[in-house]
Design a protein around this motif. Structure first.
Motif, short mmCIF file in Angstrom:
data_model
loop_
_atom_site.label_atom_id
_atom_site.label_comp_id
_atom_site.label_asym_id
_atom_site.label_seq_id
_atom_site.Cartn_x
_atom_site.Cartn_y
_atom_site.Cartn_z
N ASN A 118 4.60 -5.41 -6.82
CA ASN A 118 4.23 -4.04 -7.17
C ASN A 118 3.17 -3.47 -6.23
N ASN A 119 2.57 -4.33 -5.41
CA ASN A 119 1.44 -3.88 -4.60
C ASN A 119 1.81 -2.77 -3.63
N SER A 120 2.97 -2.87 -3.01
CA SER A 120 3.39 -1.82 -2.08
C SER A 120 3.60 -0.50 -2.80
N SER A 121 4.22 -0.57 -3.96
CA SER A 121 4.43 0.65 -4.75
C SER A 121 3.10 1.28 -5.14
N MET A 122 2.14 0.47 -5.53
CA MET A 122 0.82 0.98 -5.88
C MET A 122 0.18 1.68 -4.70
N LYS A 123 0.18 1.01 -3.57
CA LYS A 123 -0.51 1.55 -2.40
C LYS A 123 0.05 2.91 -1.98
N TYR A 124 1.37 3.00 -1.91
CA TYR A 124 1.96 4.25 -1.43
C TYR A 124 1.92 5.34 -2.49
N ALA A 125 1.99 4.97 -3.76
CA ALA A 125 1.84 5.97 -4.81
C ALA A 125 0.45 6.59 -4.77
N VAL A 126 -0.56 5.75 -4.60
CA VAL A 126 -1.94 6.24 -4.57
C VAL A 126 -2.18 7.13 -3.35
N ARG A 127 -1.59 6.77 -2.22
CA ARG A 127 -1.73 7.62 -1.03
C ARG A 127 -1.14 9.00 -1.26
N GLU A 128 0.02 9.05 -1.88
CA GLU A 128 0.65 10.35 -2.15
C GLU A 128 -0.14 11.13 -3.19
N LEU A 129 -0.65 10.45 -4.19
CA LEU A 129 -1.43 11.11 -5.23
C LEU A 129 -2.72 11.70 -4.67
N GLU A 130 -3.26 11.11 -3.64
CA GLU A 130 -4.47 11.63 -3.01
C GLU A 130 -4.26 13.07 -2.54
N ASP A 131 -3.03 13.39 -2.14
CA ASP A 131 -2.72 14.73 -1.65
C ASP A 131 -2.18 15.64 -2.75
N GLU A 132 -1.98 15.10 -3.94
CA GLU A 132 -1.38 15.88 -5.02
C GLU A 132 -2.34 16.18 -6.17
N LEU A 133 -3.32 15.30 -6.40
CA LEU A 133 -4.22 15.44 -7.53
C LEU A 133 -5.68 15.38 -7.09
N ASP A 134 -6.54 15.99 -7.91
CA ASP A 134 -7.97 15.84 -7.70
C ASP A 134 -8.48 14.56 -8.34
N MET A 135 -7.68 13.96 -9.21
CA MET A 135 -8.08 12.75 -9.92
C MET A 135 -7.93 11.51 -9.04
N PRO A 136 -8.98 10.72 -8.88
CA PRO A 136 -8.88 9.49 -8.08
C PRO A 136 -8.10 8.40 -8.80
N VAL A 137 -7.45 7.55 -8.04
CA VAL A 137 -6.72 6.41 -8.58
C VAL A 137 -7.16 5.17 -7.81
N ILE A 138 -7.58 4.13 -8.52
CA ILE A 138 -7.91 2.88 -7.85
C ILE A 138 -6.92 1.82 -8.32
N TYR A 139 -6.64 0.85 -7.45
CA TYR A 139 -5.62 -0.14 -7.79
C TYR A 139 -6.13 -1.54 -7.50
N LEU A 140 -5.94 -2.43 -8.48
CA LEU A 140 -6.53 -3.76 -8.45
C LEU A 140 -5.47 -4.84 -8.62
N PHE A 141 -5.60 -5.89 -7.82
CA PHE A 141 -4.73 -7.05 -7.93
C PHE A 141 -5.55 -8.29 -7.58
N TYR A 142 -6.08 -8.96 -8.57
CA TYR A 142 -6.85 -10.18 -8.38
C TYR A 142 -7.82 -10.10 -7.20
N PRO A 143 -8.91 -9.37 -7.36
CA PRO A 143 -9.91 -9.26 -6.29
C PRO A 143 -10.39 -10.62 -5.80
N ARG A 144 -10.51 -10.76 -4.49
CA ARG A 144 -10.96 -12.01 -3.85
C ARG A 144 -9.98 -13.15 -4.12
N LEU A 145 -8.71 -12.83 -4.22
CA LEU A 145 -7.69 -13.81 -4.62
C LEU A 145 -7.71 -15.08 -3.79
N SER A 146 -7.58 -14.96 -2.48
CA SER A 146 -7.52 -16.15 -1.61
C SER A 146 -8.77 -17.00 -1.74
N GLU A 147 -9.90 -16.34 -1.80
CA GLU A 147 -11.18 -17.04 -1.91
C GLU A 147 -11.28 -17.81 -3.22
#
Length: 249
Positions: A118-147
């Motif tokens: 789902n990560n690719s879908s999240m990333k590109y959805a958020v990029r498009e929403l940046e140009d469509e809405l004033d509302m910010p969107v943040i997306y998280l997937f196991y921060p510091r996963l590899s570490e």
């Protein structure tokens, strides 16, 4: 009494409005319905995304929207139980949720994902929403996963991937051990064909068990330790995002 997460699915319209007036943030958990070996349920990604969403909500006061139970699961499409959406449809659903939340007072949407594809879908959805809405969107997937994997887990990942392995099995033991059958856990590191990643060779073609890694090394204690680290980091990121993108505007 421990704070309880605010689940939109159980709330009335008036309760949702009151919550948004107090803290205008909505969390959307993103999961998938797909095979996770013979020892884990199909809903691993749902259970984990919901768990972290609720933990973050308890700490911040954010609302939790109903979980998206399907993701892009093409590689497992021939295995019974798997339900796969097209990748662009996952992106479209994320965008529609964001537009909906924005219309009635949401000031920030948080995506908490439990499914790698789902990560690719999240990333590109958020990029498009940046140009469509004033509302910010943040997306998280196991921060510091590899570490965190290197710090807590004993086994290496298979080509950097997490699936039904020590990592996911440990988290599930912590979140809902009744759904884990450790008697069926195994170790499998499939061979990696030269054309993997450069052709339609998929994960479903490579593994006999559906496990990529060593699930036998999973423990509830490892899951608890990793869950605490991820939860703490997600809470900090949500609070940081709210201060940066909402309060300062």
């Amino acid at each position: 009494m421990e704070n309880q997460p605010k689940l939109m699915i159980n709330m009335t319209r008036d309760e949702v409005k009151k919550s948004l007036d107090e803290f205008p943030v909505v969390i959307l958990p993103l999961g998938a319905t797909e095979q996770h070996g013979h020892h884990l349920p199909l809903g691993v990604d749902i259970y984990l995304s919901e768990y972290f969403s609720k933990e973050v909500a308890k700490a911040t006061g954010a609302l939790v929207a109903p979980t998206l139970p399907f993701g892009y699961s093409w590689v497992w499409r021939d295995i019974p139980g798997t339900i796969s959406l097209q990748q662009d449809l996952v992106e479209a659903v994320i965008k529609d949720v964001a537009h909906s939340v924005s219309r009635y007072g949401g000031k920030m949407l948080v995506l908490i994902n439990g499914h790698d594809s789902n990560n690719s879908s999240m990333k590109y959805a958020v990029r498009e929403l940046e140009d469509e809405l004033d509302m910010p969107v943040i997306y998280l997937f196991y921060p510091r996963l590899s570490e965190i994997i290197k710090e807590v887990c004993e086994s290496p990942t298979w080509n950097g991937m997490i699936h039904a392995c020590e990592f996911e099995t440990s988290l599930m033991l912590h979140v809902n051990e009744t759904l884990v059958d450790m008697d069926k856990s195994i170790k499998e590191y499939p061979e990696t064909p030269d054309l993997y990643g450069a052709s339609t060779i998929s994960l479903g073609d490579l593994s006999k068990s559906g496990v990529f890694g060593d699930s036998t090394l999973a423990t509830k204690d490892k899951g608890k330790k990793m869950a605490e680290i991820f939860t703490d980091k997600m809470i900090k990121l949500v609070n940081e995002g709210y201060k940066e993108f909402v309060i300062r505007q």
